[in-house]
Design a protein around this motif. Structure first.
Motif, PDB file in Angstrom:
ATOM      1  N   SER A  12     -17.213  -3.460   7.547  1.00 30.85           N
ATOM      2  CA  SER A  12     -18.204  -3.203   6.505  1.00 30.85           C
ATOM      3  C   SER A  12     -17.633  -3.530   5.127  1.00 30.85           C
ATOM      4  N   MET A  13     -16.369  -3.193   4.916  1.00 29.98           N
ATOM      5  CA  MET A  13     -15.711  -3.498   3.652  1.00 29.98           C
ATOM      6  C   MET A  13     -15.561  -5.006   3.463  1.00 29.98           C
ATOM      7  N   LEU A  14     -15.235  -5.704   4.533  1.00 32.13           N
ATOM      8  CA  LEU A  14     -15.084  -7.162   4.454  1.00 32.13           C
ATOM      9  C   LEU A  14     -16.422  -7.839   4.160  1.00 32.13           C
ATOM     10  N   THR A  30     -10.363  -7.290  15.764  1.00 34.41           N
ATOM     11  CA  THR A  30      -9.354  -6.259  16.010  1.00 34.41           C
ATOM     12  C   THR A  30      -8.750  -5.806  14.695  1.00 34.41           C
ATOM     13  N   LEU A  31      -8.086  -4.664  14.729  1.00 34.97           N
ATOM     14  CA  LEU A  31      -7.427  -4.148  13.532  1.00 34.97           C
ATOM     15  C   LEU A  31      -6.234  -5.021  13.152  1.00 34.97           C
ATOM     16  N   ASN A  32      -5.560  -5.567  14.136  1.00 35.88           N
ATOM     17  CA  ASN A  32      -4.389  -6.414  13.871  1.00 35.88           C
ATOM     18  C   ASN A  32      -4.763  -7.888  13.925  1.00 35.88           C
ATOM     19  N   SER A  33      -5.733  -8.264  13.120  1.00 29.52           N
ATOM     20  CA  SER A  33      -6.248  -9.633  13.148  1.00 29.52           C
ATOM     21  C   SER A  33      -5.337 -10.624  12.439  1.00 29.52           C
ATOM     22  N   GLY A  34      -4.500 -10.122  11.531  1.00 32.30           N
ATOM     23  CA  GLY A  34      -3.648 -11.003  10.749  1.00 32.30           C
ATOM     24  C   GLY A  34      -4.297 -11.494   9.473  1.00 32.30           C
ATOM     25  N   LEU A  35      -5.582 -11.203   9.284  1.00 31.50           N
ATOM     26  CA  LEU A  35      -6.284 -11.589   8.065  1.00 31.50           C
ATOM     27  C   LEU A  35      -5.831 -10.693   6.917  1.00 31.50           C
ATOM     28  N   GLN A  36      -5.367 -11.302   5.846  1.00 30.78           N
ATOM     29  CA  GLN A  36      -4.808 -10.533   4.736  1.00 30.78           C
ATOM     30  C   GLN A  36      -5.826  -9.564   4.137  1.00 30.78           C
ATOM     31  N   GLU A  37      -7.066 -10.028   3.958  1.00 32.31           N
ATOM     32  CA  GLU A  37      -8.096  -9.164   3.383  1.00 32.31           C
ATOM     33  C   GLU A  37      -8.358  -7.948   4.265  1.00 32.31           C
ATOM     34  N   ALA A  38      -8.296  -8.134   5.588  1.00 36.92           N
ATOM     35  CA  ALA A  38      -8.512  -7.023   6.511  1.00 36.92           C
ATOM     36  C   ALA A  38      -7.374  -6.013   6.423  1.00 36.92           C
ATOM     37  N   GLU A  39      -6.148  -6.512   6.252  1.00 37.35           N
ATOM     38  CA  GLU A  39      -5.000  -5.619   6.118  1.00 37.35           C
ATOM     39  C   GLU A  39      -5.087  -4.803   4.826  1.00 37.35           C
ATOM     40  N   VAL A  40      -5.526  -5.464   3.743  1.00 39.09           N
ATOM     41  CA  VAL A  40      -5.697  -4.750   2.475  1.00 39.09           C
ATOM     42  C   VAL A  40      -6.813  -3.717   2.602  1.00 39.09           C
ATOM     43  N   ALA A  41      -7.892  -4.081   3.288  1.00 40.45           N
ATOM     44  CA  ALA A  41      -9.008  -3.159   3.492  1.00 40.45           C
ATOM     45  C   ALA A  41      -8.556  -1.907   4.254  1.00 40.45           C
ATOM     46  N   ASN A  84     -11.555  -3.960  -6.466  1.00 40.58           N
ATOM     47  CA  ASN A  84     -10.222  -4.555  -6.541  1.00 40.58           C
ATOM     48  C   ASN A  84     -10.239  -6.063  -6.292  1.00 40.58           C
ATOM     49  N   ILE A  85     -11.110  -6.504  -5.372  1.00 39.55           N
ATOM     50  CA  ILE A  85     -11.123  -7.912  -4.969  1.00 39.55           C
ATOM     51  C   ILE A  85     -12.053  -8.756  -5.841  1.00 39.55           C
ATOM     52  N   ILE A  86     -13.279  -8.270  -6.049  1.00 36.61           N
ATOM     53  CA  ILE A  86     -14.276  -9.051  -6.775  1.00 36.61           C
ATOM     54  C   ILE A  86     -14.496  -8.521  -8.192  1.00 36.61           C
TER      55      ILE A  86
END
Length: 209
Positions: free
Chosen positions: A14-16, A26-37, A146-148
């Motif tokens: 939802s945040m993304l 998955t939670l461990n997707s490796g996407l930087q934005e997902a890790e920050v979220a 923070n992002i936009i």
């Protein structure tokens, strides 16, 4: 069709989506934005739970000394306060180094059980749905800022966040079964013979409501 509660992955997606990013599987997707979220979500969860709610506050919780006469706190303790109607001038117990500490005796030594009100930090999946929704919405707004940094999006997200907060407060009040005697000023006026009641976490929590 089965309906499930909001998962941590749901909240992160939802945040993304809120910043125009595609959801992850998955939670461990490796996407930087997902890790920050996820970092933002965990931070907001701690912040919200630190206020103390019915779902994460235990009243008159007994803590016992260990073999070293120290009282260690559970690892997920957020806040703790001793209970009692009369102020005990022989002890002033606080948290220090994840243990109970008596400021009067300047010691970690305890020879008897101590009764406390204690606020716990729970994983997102352990929270009631109404708390998950508020945390997810608040985290989504913070993440977007923070992002936009869109003022228009912030205003829209703020309205949803406030509605979720009001719902959480209403549910908390309904489950807590407070009455007028839970108020410090009312209690002190009704029963002056009890001395000075010790401020407990439950009364502190209501200041946030």
């Amino acid at each position: 069709m089965a309906v499930s509660k909001t998962s941590k992955l749901d909240a992160i997606n939802s945040m993304l989506i809120g910043i125009g990013e595609a959801p992850v599987n998955t939670l461990n997707s490796g996407l930087q934005e997902a890790e920050v979220a996820e970092i933002v979500l965990d931070s907001i969860s701690r912040e919200v739970q630190s206020m103390g709610w019915v779902f994460n506050t235990d009243i008159r919780y007994t803590l016992s000394p260990n073999s070293s006469d120290n009282i260690s706190l559970p690892s997920n303790t957020l806040r703790v306060d001793t209970t009692g109607l009369k102020r005990d001038y022989n002890k002033d117990i606080i948290e220090r180094d994840n243990k109970l500490y008596n400021r009067i005796t300047n010691s970690f030594i305890f020879t008897a059980d101590v009764e406390v009100d204690i606020i716990f930090l729970f994983d997102f999946a352990e929270l009631p749905e109404i708390a998950r929704q508020y945390i997810a919405l608040r985290a989504g707004r913070k993440f977007q800022e923070n992002i936009i940094g869109s003022g228009e999006m912030t205003q829209l997200q703020w309205k949803d966040e406030q509605s979720a907060l009001f719902a959480l407060r209403a549910a908390d009040a309904e489950n807590s079964d407070f009455n007028i005697f839970d108020n410090y000023d009312t209690y002190a006026a009704v029963d002056r013979t009890q001395g000075s009641p010790v401020s407990v976490l439950d009364s502190q929590r209501r200041l946030y409501s």
